[in-house]
Design an enzyme around this catalytic site. Sequence first.
Site, PDB file in Angstrom:
ATOM      1  N   HIS A 168      -4.236  58.412   8.185  1.00 19.74           N
ATOM      2  CA  HIS A 168      -3.652  59.711   8.565  1.00 19.74           C
ATOM      3  C   HIS A 168      -2.655  59.492   9.709  1.00 19.74           C
ATOM      4  O   HIS A 168      -2.880  59.955  10.840  1.00 19.74           O
ATOM      5  CB  HIS A 168      -4.813  60.603   8.995  1.00 19.74           C
ATOM      6  CG  HIS A 168      -4.501  62.044   9.204  1.00 19.74           C
ATOM      7  ND1 HIS A 168      -3.441  62.492   9.964  1.00 19.74           N
ATOM      8  CD2 HIS A 168      -5.138  63.161   8.762  1.00 19.74           C
ATOM      9  CE1 HIS A 168      -3.448  63.817   9.982  1.00 19.74           C
ATOM     10  NE2 HIS A 168      -4.465  64.244   9.251  1.00 19.74           N
ATOM     11  N   GLU A 272       0.905  60.380   5.497  1.00 18.50           N
ATOM     12  CA  GLU A 272      -0.358  59.664   5.320  1.00 18.50           C
ATOM     13  C   GLU A 272      -0.361  58.958   3.965  1.00 18.50           C
ATOM     14  O   GLU A 272       0.133  59.514   2.979  1.00 18.50           O
ATOM     15  CB  GLU A 272      -1.504  60.686   5.381  1.00 18.50           C
ATOM     16  CG  GLU A 272      -1.401  61.599   6.584  1.00 18.50           C
ATOM     17  CD  GLU A 272      -2.318  62.816   6.504  1.00 18.50           C
ATOM     18  OE1 GLU A 272      -3.424  62.685   5.949  1.00 18.50           O
ATOM     19  OE2 GLU A 272      -1.921  63.889   6.972  1.00 18.50           O
TER      20      GLU A 272
HETATM   21  C1  BG6 Z   1      -3.978  66.830   7.146  1.00 20.00           C
HETATM   22  C2  BG6 Z   1      -4.401  67.971   6.271  1.00 20.00           C
HETATM   23  O1  BG6 Z   1      -4.190  65.638   6.449  1.00 20.00           O
HETATM   24  O2  BG6 Z   1      -4.780  66.818   8.332  1.00 20.00           O
HETATM   25  C3  BG6 Z   1      -4.272  69.280   7.065  1.00 20.00           C
HETATM   26  O3  BG6 Z   1      -3.624  68.001   5.092  1.00 20.00           O
HETATM   27  C4  BG6 Z   1      -5.071  69.201   8.345  1.00 20.00           C
HETATM   28  O4  BG6 Z   1      -4.729  70.354   6.255  1.00 20.00           O
HETATM   29  C5  BG6 Z   1      -4.625  67.973   9.130  1.00 20.00           C
HETATM   30  O5  BG6 Z   1      -4.864  70.376   9.107  1.00 20.00           O
HETATM   31  C6  BG6 Z   1      -5.393  67.763  10.442  1.00 20.00           C
HETATM   32  O6  BG6 Z   1      -6.757  67.696  10.197  1.00 20.00           O
HETATM   33  P1  BG6 Z   1      -7.795  67.546  11.370  1.00 20.00           P
HETATM   34  O7  BG6 Z   1      -9.154  67.622  10.732  1.00 20.00           O
HETATM   35  O8  BG6 Z   1      -7.541  66.224  12.024  1.00 20.00           O
HETATM   36  O9  BG6 Z   1      -7.502  68.687  12.327  1.00 20.00           O
END
Ligand code: BG6
Length: 298
Positions: A168, A272
Amino acid sequence: MPQTKQMLQQCVADTPIQIRESEHGLLILDINTELCSASMALQGAHVMTWQPKGEAPVLWLSPDAKLEKGKSIRGGIPICWPWFGEHATESTFAAHGFARTADWELVSTSELAGGGIEVVMRLLDTQTEQWKYDTPVVIKVIFGRTLNIELTTTNQSNASIQLSEALHTYFNVQDVRQIKVQGLDSCEYVDKLEAYQRKTQQGAVFFKQEVDRIYINQSSNVVIQDKVLNRSIHINKQGSQSSIVWNPWLDKCKAMGDLGADDAYLNMVCVESGNAADNTVTLEAGGTHRLSVSYHLA
Ligand code: BG6
């Protein structure tokens, strides 16, 4: 048992890696070589920063990132594993899986010919209340002028498993409104902001509002062009059929609490690499699956 600071110090003796402890007790590897400077938390095997020498940081790390036990770090490269996004059936399970907030163990560090530093970590407990399968997962990261990451999952249970995952990655950009993401033209995507509707990308991705999309059946390389910083970030990947593109924009940025100032969203974009939605991997008993990504500037 999680490793202690002393154990890590022994592991990295005689390498250009220093061990530091955050105010709230996270152990962090700081890497400083002629090629780059970088940092990686043991919790979550989370690459936090990476900056090739002479360049602006490539990864974005929130100034308000919480470096605390059991909390996900906002920025760098969280590992979403063994599921991406919400759990398919259990709404109370952690979004993006549990690996990003779990204890990992430093397995080895080495200096490679050419000056890269290789760090290998493994997830300490892969079987939890939320995941009953015996599926060791190992990450190998090579820090140099290129950043290489390989995430390998082995299914040692006697049933086939469904695995979704992503690296991510938060990238540092000068102004998200002036970048474009190339390599996704004509791809089908799931628009998470419009009731998971299926759409098709036309041309490059530009940012004028919140974006949250899973591009599926997308195995080719992706490039982030940043004309203000006068550079392109190249994302080359293997074993990945999905790319997820996310920017929270103003309202979500304000609401999230750990992204920094209200306009912090202007300086970041998540692109990502993983396997999500239709590209969930079926890993047969005894099988191994590898997701590899490398990043470099041009
Ligand atoms: C992304 C998702 O990968 O991560 C989003 O597609 C999400 O929907 C974002 O808001 C952040 O996620 P998190 O759990 O780290 O706040």
